[in-house]
Design an enzyme around this catalytic site. Structure first.
Site, PDB file in Angstrom:
ATOM      1  N   HIS A  63      -6.262  -2.923  -6.098  1.00  0.00           N
ATOM      2  CA  HIS A  63      -7.013  -2.491  -4.973  1.00  0.00           C
ATOM      3  C   HIS A  63      -5.838  -1.881  -4.015  1.00  0.00           C
ATOM      4  CE1 HIS A  63      -6.444  -5.586  -1.987  1.00  0.00           C
ATOM      5  NE2 HIS A  63      -6.642  -6.410  -2.837  1.00  0.00           N
ATOM      6  N   ASP A 110      -0.611  -7.712  -0.416  1.00  0.00           N
ATOM      7  CA  ASP A 110      -2.167  -7.774  -0.925  1.00  0.00           C
ATOM      8  C   ASP A 110      -2.549  -6.666  -0.363  1.00  0.00           C
ATOM      9  OD1 ASP A 110      -4.562  -8.370  -1.568  1.00  0.00           O
ATOM     10  OD2 ASP A 110      -4.793  -9.775   0.038  1.00  0.00           O
ATOM     11  N   GLU A 112     -11.934  -3.435  -1.961  1.00  0.00           N
ATOM     12  CA  GLU A 112     -11.685  -4.624  -2.260  1.00  0.00           C
ATOM     13  C   GLU A 112     -11.927  -5.456  -1.273  1.00  0.00           C
ATOM     14  OE1 GLU A 112     -10.007  -8.438  -3.945  1.00  0.00           O
ATOM     15  OE2 GLU A 112      -9.426  -7.139  -2.084  1.00  0.00           O
ATOM     16  N   GLU A 113     -11.190  -5.562  -0.281  1.00  0.00           N
ATOM     17  CA  GLU A 113     -11.441  -6.349   0.844  1.00  0.00           C
ATOM     18  C   GLU A 113     -12.721  -6.627   1.544  1.00  0.00           C
ATOM     19  OE1 GLU A 113      -8.800  -8.498   1.294  1.00  0.00           O
ATOM     20  OE2 GLU A 113      -6.932  -7.461   0.785  1.00  0.00           O
ATOM     21  N   ASP A 157      -3.847  -8.408  -8.867  1.00  0.00           N
ATOM     22  CA  ASP A 157      -3.596  -8.725  -7.450  1.00  0.00           C
ATOM     23  C   ASP A 157      -2.592  -9.697  -7.396  1.00  0.00           C
ATOM     24  OD1 ASP A 157      -4.747  -8.957  -4.929  1.00  0.00           O
ATOM     25  OD2 ASP A 157      -6.734  -8.553  -5.425  1.00  0.00           O
ATOM     26  N   HIS A 211      -2.652 -12.379   3.682  1.00  0.00           N
ATOM     27  CA  HIS A 211      -3.592 -11.743   4.843  1.00  0.00           C
ATOM     28  C   HIS A 211      -3.142 -12.115   6.184  1.00  0.00           C
ATOM     29  CE1 HIS A 211      -7.607 -11.129   2.822  1.00  0.00           C
ATOM     30  NE2 HIS A 211      -6.750 -10.473   2.122  1.00  0.00           N
TER      31      HIS A 211
END
Length: 331
Positions: free
Chosen positions: A62, A164, A194-195, A217, A304
């Site tokens: 992603h 990410d 995706e998130e 990922d 994140h």
């Protein structure tokens, strides 16, 4: 392909969930010399096709990131915002951000907010405006912002926002560059949203209808002080072959095949099991009559947050393992 330089190029683009076009354009440019065909679907997924006569293989990474979306501009020019994906509020304080139009600011909290009471409603972005009128000339509700922190090498490791999952996009580009055998029919899919719920991977997998799939990922690295051992992978020990996460139980044949290839090719590998979280594999493996799906992950610290960390040893191992898989004989 230089990992750090490619990552810097991708992170210079604006690409939060729902607005990934800038990242897609850059990937299209980088992938073009190696592609037979490149298309973009209605969702915005970028699909790079390497034609072959063997089974269809879908590789998914992603390209969207978490981010902020402006929701209200106050009288004094401060910008309130909502979340795009999994923003971790304590990680955001004093983080510099960049809006799509280039306006920059910093995330701060309301004065005298106790950290135990901290939530998204207490945060704002200061863009340096003197008042509402000046602020609205630069940022309006609906405008999106991303972390504006640097990409830098730290020894053999990389410290950067949005590893990410931009690092997985780099890995797929590395695999494209390394390909020699073209017998299998390969679809390199750089997915969107995706998130916010694995949305792009679901539609892309439905359209491609692959025989096999690998989601690429990051995965939590279980090697920092106070780690709760919710995962199994650590930095510097190679490609993490996914067994399970909160979204998927990987097909046993894929786990076995990837482990066998790692041993056969002398590629450093480890096991990826995490108790929660998920990847595009969670959507892909359930499409149509089901897809034989696995995962190859990059151990990553501080996921994140505005500054994440990976090891280039693991990045290179992931690319080597995926390249070995897509060039192997598949039934």
């Amino acid at each position: 392909m230089d990992i750090l330089t490619t990552l810097q190029a991708l992170n210079a683009c604006h690409g939060p969930s729902g607005d990934e076009g800038g990242v897609a354009d850059m990937i299209r440019t980088l992938a073009a010399p190696y592609a037979d065909n490149i298309t973009t679907d209605a969702m915005g997924n970028l699909i790079v096709h390497k034609k072959g006569i063997g089974p269809k293989v879908m590789l998914a990474a992603h390209m969207d990131s978490i981010g902020c979306i402006a929701t209200f501009v106050e009288e004094k020019g401060f910008v309130r915002f909502g979340r795009l994906g999994g923003l971790d509020v304590p990680e955001l304080l004093a983080t510099p951000v960049r809006f799509k139009n280039g306006v920059r600011g910093v995330i701060r909290a309301d004065e005298h907010t106790d950290h135990k009471d901290l939530n998204l409603d207490k945060l704002f972005i200061d863009i340096g405006a003197e008042n509402e009128e000046e602020a609205k000339a630069q940022v309006c509700p609906g405008d999106t912002a991303v972390f504006d922190t640097p990409v830098q090498g730290v020894g053999r490791r990389i410290l950067s926002p949005y590893l990410d999952n931009r690092i997985a996009c780099v890995i797929l580009l590395m695999v494209l560059e390394q390909l020699r055998d073209r017998s299998n029919d390969l679809y390199f899919v750089f997915t969107v949203q995706e998130e916010v719920g694995l949305r792009g991977a679901r539609t892309a997998a439905y359209a491609i209808d692959p025989d096999y799939a690998i989601a690429v990922d990051v995965t939590d690295s279980d090697d920092t002080p106070g780690a709760k051992h919710d995962g199994t992978a650590v930095l510097g020990k190679g490609a993490a072959i996914k067994v399970m996460d909160g979204s998927v139980l990987c097909h046993p044949s894929m786990v076995s095949k990837l482990r066998a290839l790692a041993e056969e090719k002398g590629i450093q590998a480890q096991t990826d099991i995490i108790r929660s979280g998920g990847t595009d594999a969670g959507a892909i493996h359930q499409i149509r009559g089901g897809v034989v799906t696995g995962g190859v992950s990059v151990p990553c610290r501080y996921i994140h947050s505005p500054q994440e960390m990976v090891d280039t040893v693991d990045v290179e191992a992931c690319a080597a393992l995926i390249a070995a898989f897509v060039q192997s004989k598949l039934d």
